[in-house]
Design a protein around this motif. Structure first.
Motif, PDB file in Angstrom:
ATOM      1  N   GLU A   1       5.729   1.782  -0.593  1.00  0.00           N
ATOM      2  CA  GLU A   1       4.593   2.598  -0.424  1.00  0.00           C
ATOM      3  C   GLU A   1       4.652   3.407   0.827  1.00  0.00           C
ATOM      4  OE1 GLU A   1       1.346  -0.100   0.709  1.00  0.00           O
ATOM      5  OE2 GLU A   1      -0.178   1.602   0.289  1.00  0.00           O
TER       6      GLU A   1
ATOM      7  N   GLN B   1       3.590  -3.069 -10.442  1.00  0.00           N
ATOM      8  CA  GLN B   1       3.116  -2.756  -8.831  1.00  0.00           C
ATOM      9  C   GLN B   1       3.873  -1.508  -8.163  1.00  0.00           C
ATOM     10  OE1 GLN B   1       3.761  -6.490  -6.744  1.00  0.00           O
ATOM     11  NE2 GLN B   1       2.820  -5.634  -4.754  1.00  0.00           N
TER      12      GLN B   1
ATOM     13  N   GLU C   1      10.341  -1.019   8.227  1.00  0.00           N
ATOM     14  CA  GLU C   1       9.852   0.114   7.802  1.00  0.00           C
ATOM     15  C   GLU C   1       9.950   1.364   8.392  1.00  0.00           C
ATOM     16  OE1 GLU C   1       5.347  -0.711   7.120  1.00  0.00           O
ATOM     17  OE2 GLU C   1       4.965   1.566   7.226  1.00  0.00           O
TER      18      GLU C   1
ATOM     19  N   LEU D   1       2.289   1.935  -6.814  1.00  0.00           N
ATOM     20  CA  LEU D   1       2.445   2.458  -5.365  1.00  0.00           C
ATOM     21  C   LEU D   1       3.193   3.797  -5.546  1.00  0.00           C
ATOM     22  CD1 LEU D   1       3.737  -0.839  -3.676  1.00  0.00           C
ATOM     23  CD2 LEU D   1       1.422   0.241  -3.412  1.00  0.00           C
ATOM     24  N   GLY D   2       3.504   4.279  -6.622  1.00  0.00           N
ATOM     25  CA  GLY D   2       4.141   5.879  -6.615  1.00  0.00           C
ATOM     26  C   GLY D   2       5.379   5.876  -6.777  1.00  0.00           C
TER      27      GLY D   2
ATOM     28  N   SER E   1       5.028   7.654   0.696  1.00  0.00           N
ATOM     29  CA  SER E   1       4.057   8.598   1.395  1.00  0.00           C
ATOM     30  C   SER E   1       4.904   9.334   2.677  1.00  0.00           C
ATOM     31  CB  SER E   1       3.229   7.606   2.663  1.00  0.00           C
ATOM     32  OG  SER E   1       4.299   6.963   3.475  1.00  0.00           O
TER      33      SER E   1
ATOM     34  N   MET F   1       7.414  -3.887  -1.603  1.00  0.00           N
ATOM     35  CA  MET F   1       6.167  -3.010  -2.188  1.00  0.00           C
ATOM     36  C   MET F   1       5.867  -2.165  -0.745  1.00  0.00           C
ATOM     37  SD  MET F   1       6.060  -3.482  -5.199  1.00  0.00           S
ATOM     38  CE  MET F   1       7.153  -4.913  -6.346  1.00  0.00           C
ATOM     39  N   LYS F   2       5.914  -2.961   0.410  1.00  0.00           N
ATOM     40  CA  LYS F   2       5.361  -2.260   1.338  1.00  0.00           C
ATOM     41  C   LYS F   2       6.449  -1.077   1.880  1.00  0.00           C
ATOM     42  CE  LYS F   2       3.470  -3.176   6.002  1.00  0.00           C
ATOM     43  NZ  LYS F   2       3.341  -3.986   7.167  1.00  0.00           N
TER      44      LYS F   2
END
Lengths: 344, 344
Positions: free
Chosen positions: A74, A101, A29, A105-106, A78, A70-71
């Motif tokens: 996201e 999904q 991440e 999340l954008g 951000s 997905m993490k």
């Protein structure tokens, strides 16, 4: 530079999706955050974040991701102030469920990807993406295996489903500049939607092919910083921005920031340097998927052949992913032919 | 592929000369022997062996060679069965004495190299090489800094001295495909001798530029296996051979052997992978020698500037090697201009 379009060039950075192959889908991440932050600061228009094989690709077959995509999506969303997060979807791998999904999340843009002769399987996904209000593009892969006319037919299908752009995707890095020119020119003449181009650098022609595509009217352009993509990587984004600047094409992307992030942010996460090595050169020369290499080497050992002769013949027969069983047949045919040549 | 010449393409491999820069001139005799042996076996026409800055370059100023270049030339000659050993000579660095010595050891071809505006200093060396019975070519460097007309004027001088070919040399990797096309086309129209092309890959365009040169009639083509050359390296030879094969141009060089030696013989002696990194990209973008980089960084620190702005301005002023003192002036000018912009 003369361009056959008055629309602005928009860059999609694919190092966090195509480059996922190069790191065996092990992006952390924090890596995704740092790369997105830097690309956003440089003004890159779109940043693609997905498993290398698109949404839902994290499987035993395609390789498990370290972090759930997905993490990562996201986290990427951000970090953006102006850049938009894009996702890739291959119908058959990802489903409409993952697309919804990612959208929730954008993610703002999706490329729906199919083999160049199978555009029809994209209809449902393109429809759904448009209904979600996402920017929706079609992505025709392995375009070097189809005639320009076949490519056009399939691109028209994607446009008819609602794709706002159709990409000419050179998955094996096998197209030569004149091949690109011919294909993009035909699509530009016959389609109303935008044209995109996605290159691989297996024959060291990714930047030149991209210039040819832009001249002929492509406006959606993919690149990967430091060539961090599958095989020999893609069009090296920071190099492309420099060349376009030299040609008077202002992409709005900050060249110096791209140079800096290539060195300081992406450089440290490169698992290896993206030179053109033997394996990727053979793939580009033969025009086949890299997944064939190991199978071809095994078949070559069994029949006493050079694996490259098998790969070239597979390319000629337009073998595609999933047709690995064709490899033994091709090897047997070549071995038989060689034997006959010796007898004659 | 359409070619504006009916002469065969002849390849000169430069990894043992231009690549000498990349290894700080530390090639061992065994490295040179193994590379020459493999290139000879693959059927490469010419193999250049000299200090990176040409015969006589082993000095404190240009960097001392580990092994005397004459010893390397002798070793290289002894490994050849069909390939010919070439040498590079920059008048002012190497003298006629070294040229005679190289010839006596079996070097068959010499490229006499000058800055693109200084062809007149090549007359004596070209004369002497012809008298020795060597194949003698002219090599005009930093051609991106001259207009095509100036380049033609200088190429005509070299031809008049007896050069059997004149090279368009893109020393900084700064030429774009259309620049190459224009230059080679003009020389092809106006000269009787062969045209050569020597690329660097700083903008990822070396292969594409070489294809453009060949289409326009260049027949003497340089490459370096695995891009083992100064900066980002040259046209990657094994990739070029693959692309030419795809275009139906048979160079007589064995593609599979080139792929193998790139991986197994040259790969292990690469000091680092030849990716396009920040330094080489800036050089290609600005069109200046890499020796300027360190000076520009120092001047940038002193005047609170970005070194790249200094390099771009140096490129615009067509600064050449030896004009490093111009760097402080340029930095001072930019700083002054910035200050005025703030005041206004």
């Amino acid at each position: 530079m003369k361009r056959n379009s008055d629309k602005p060039i928009r860059i999609t950075e694919v190092c966090l999706r195509d480059g996922s192959h190069s790191v065996a889908h092990q992006f952390t991440e924090e890596q995704v955050r740092s790369v997105v932050r830097a690309l956003d600061d440089a003004g890159v228009h779109y940043i693609e974040v997905s498993h290398g094989d698109g949404l839902g690709g994290s499987t035993l077959q395609y390789g498990r991701s370290l972090v759930d995509e997905m993490k990562l999506i996201e986290a990427a969303v951000s970090e953006c102030t102006t850049s938009k997060i894009a996702v890739l979807q291959l119908p058959g791998i990802g489903t409409v469920h993952e697309l919804k999904q990612a959208h929730a999340l954008g993610a703002k843009l999706v490329r729906v990807a199919t083999h160049v002769t199978e555009a029809d399987v994209s209809a449902q996904h393109i429809n759904m993406a448009r209904e979600l209000g996402m920017e929706t593009l079609g992505f025709l892969m392995m375009t070097h295996t189809a005639t320009p006319e076949k490519l056009l037919e399939q691109a028209k299908l994607m446009e008819s489903y609602g794709a706002e752009a159709v990409y000419v995707t050179d998955s094996a890095g096998a197209l030569l500049p004149d091949d690109v020119r011919e294909r993009v020119r035909l699509l530009r003449q016959e389609l109303s939607c935008e044209i995109g181009f996605h290159a691989h650098n297996n024959l060291s022609l990714a930047v030149a092919n991209t210039l040819a595509a832009i001249e002929e009217g492509a406006t959606r352009i993919d690149g990967s910083v430091r060539c961090l993509g599958a095989g020999a990587g893609n069009t090296q984004t920071e190099v492309l921005i420099a060349v376009l600047a030299r040609l008077g094409v202002d992409t709005g992307v900050d060249l110096y920031k791209m140079m800096d992030l290539a060195e300081d942010v992406v450089g440290p996460i490169l698992p290896r340097s993206q030179e053109i090595r033997k394996g990727s050169l053979v793939m580009g020369y033969a025009g086949v998927y890299s997944s064939f290499l190991l199978h071809a080497e095994r078949a070559a050992a069994r029949f006493g052949l050079d694996a490259r002769d098998i790969l070239v013949e597979l390319g000629r027969r337009k073998a595609i992913g999933g047709q690995e069983d064709m490899i033994i047949d091709v090897a047997a045919d070549i071995a038989k032919q060689r034997k006959q040549e010796v007898v004659q």
